[in-house]
Design an enzyme around this catalytic site. Sequence first.
Site, PDB file in Angstrom:
ATOM      1  CG  ASP A  68       6.432 -50.632   1.630  1.00  0.00           C
ATOM      2  OD1 ASP A  68       6.072 -50.239   2.746  1.00  0.00           O
ATOM      3  OD2 ASP A  68       6.980 -51.732   1.426  1.00  0.00           O
ATOM      4  CG  HIS A 213       3.632 -50.406  -3.104  1.00  0.00           C
ATOM      5  ND1 HIS A 213       3.057 -51.669  -2.977  1.00  0.00           N
ATOM      6  CD2 HIS A 213       4.975 -50.586  -2.907  1.00  0.00           C
ATOM      7  CE1 HIS A 213       4.008 -52.556  -2.716  1.00  0.00           C
ATOM      8  NE2 HIS A 213       5.176 -51.931  -2.667  1.00  0.00           N
TER       9      HIS A 213
END
Length: 257
Positions: A68, A213
């Site tokens: 992400d 992430h």
Amino acid sequence: MPRSASTVRSRVAAALAAAAALTLGLSGCSSVDTTSPKSARSDAESGAKGKFGSVDCRKAKCIALTFDAGPGKDTPELLDTLKREKVPATFFLLGKNHVLEYPKVVRRIADEGHEVANHTWTHRILTDLDGDEIREELSRTQDAIAKITGRKPVLMRPPQGRTDKEVTSISRELGLSQVLWSVTAKDYSTNDSDLIKSRVLDQADRDGIILLHDIYKGTVPAVPGIIAELKKQGYTFVTVPQLLAPAEPEPGEVYRP
């Protein structure tokens, strides 16, 4: 003026409530029904055209690696690792300051066979917005990615996993399925790559969707060890659409293992 004990208690209680709400959001909880990958596969109609990866996840032990809030400066290093290990991943990209900042990386993600997906324009919490604002957060990123790759994403991940009926309706309108997760390393809270790795391995399971992430310092260095150990445990890495095959992602649907 010194604060009264009751005032202090009230503020502490409010802070704890806010922290609990944030934790709930970050866990991928939503106020709408969700569909598991297994259910999606089982419910797929005869002749469904979902594209398989290297295996059929109805038979194989599959897991999806997702990233992400990128791309970022470390994403090329991550892509080198994925290419070397022959691992496909799903990238939920942020529009402003990411897609616009790293168009060559976005193109590389697509060219190397990874799934390019939408994580909104500025990471605003969609359930806090009105319909027009939700639509703008998603559609601007759709358009920016399509300008680079020639294809609009079919998947999106709502920031903090927060979704509701209005977000679902607009996602359906824009042709976007919503993807939550089952594994989080909480890598936003630590730069310890070994800890990130152990958190992922502790939660990994068949049909899992791993949330990481590629913008945090400790994450990209943790990925080679995560891949090596999960391969050793018999997992095959697939993109999210491959995890659902032979089903195709349904616009508006919320997927979570």
